[in-house]
Design a protein around this motif. Structure first.
Motif: not given
Length: 283
Positions: A59, A73, A163, A165, A224-225, A227-229, A267, A269-270
């Motif tokens: 990560v 963050h 986070d 987001n 998002y979460m 995928q991100r983590y 950063e 949420n893409y």
């Protein structure tokens, strides 16, 4: 354990019965063979454990910042200090659409009626859309002390827990009832349990159906979460989140909130700023 096994192996090697040396009793040779197997298993298990832990920790970590003006963050406590800035002028509870000021919920603004806990229903709390349990329960830190231990000892969990987001304002009672239950959809007009609030909790089925207005938002945050983590998600849950993300496109609330998250965290949420990326996530 390893010392005992190694001693047995050395005894077996010293026996040299194949070369006509000292012949050890059959029981010792069997113990030595067993010891060799255990050593291989210990080594293999350790290797697999390291690989799993390494895989889960791939990560992109950022050094956590402190203070309200820093960009980056934060841990959960730091996040709670800046979240009022994220939602300034957007003070509306996520699950029921209730207006709030400070931490005080205006029940009349949304027709809210407490289900069981009026004291907790009076206040706004910061809800993890992807629950802290989901963020941490598969991590080693959780097995040895739960959330408190992960917060104090695990850098990945600490970043995920704070986070921005993933954090939204919620009526405290609904936040408590939601707990770590997964989202689901089972009825177009389910029986309401918080007055006019459109979010309902199925306690027996262990799932929550959020009001239609926030399903797309919740889905994009969830995707998002995960995928991100590097979080695991069931095929059924992924299909539902992808369906909601397509059915309910990015709205003005998300765009405004995402810009503020970027300004504070660096950063966002893409899936909000680049909605076309949803096709890659939901192949």
């Amino acid at each position: 354990m390893r010392k005992m096994v190694c001693a047995l192996l050395l005894l077996a090697m010293a026996g040299c019965d194949k070369d006509g040396g000292v012949r050890l009793p059959r029981e010792v040779k069997m113990l030595a063979q067993l010891g060799e197997t255990v050593v291989r298993q210990l080594g293999g298990d350790a290797g697999h454990a390291t690989a799993r832990e390494g895989q889960s920790d791939k990560v992109a970590l950022s050094a956590l910042v402190g203070g309200d003006k820093a960009v980056g963050h934060r841990d959960f406590n730091g996040a709670k200090r800046v979240l009022p800035r994220v939602f300034a002028g957007m003070q509306e509870d996520f699950y029921c659409g209730c207006a709030y000021q400070g931490k005080a919920v205006d029940w009349l603004s949304c027709g809210y009626v407490p289900r069981k806990n009026p004291e907790r229903a009076k206040r706004i709390e910061w809800e993890h859309v992807v629950p802290a349990w989901v963020l941490g329960h598969q991590r080693q830190c959780w097995q040895h002390g739960g959330r408190k231990n992960c917060t104090s000892s695990d850098a990945v969990f600490r970043q995920a827990e704070g986070d921005l987001n993933n954090l939204v304002p919620a009526v405290g009672e609904v936040n408590a009832d939601r707990s770590n239950l997964s989202y689901g959809a089972w009825a177009q007009q389910p029986a309401r349990i918080y007055g006019q609030c459109g979010t309902v909790v199925d306690f027996a089925g262990k799932r929550v159906q959020p009001r239609a207005e926030v399903r797309g938002r919740a889905a994009r945050i969830t995707l998002y979460m995960h995928q991100r983590y590097g979080l695991n998600m069931s095929r059924q849950d992924r299909q539902l989140m992808c369906a909601w993300a397509r059915q309910y496109p990015v709205d003005g609330w998300e765009t405004r909130r995402n810009g503020r998250v970027i300004s504070l965290q660096g950063e966002g949420n893409y899936l909000v700023s680049q909605p076309e990326k949803l096709a890659e996530v939901c192949q």
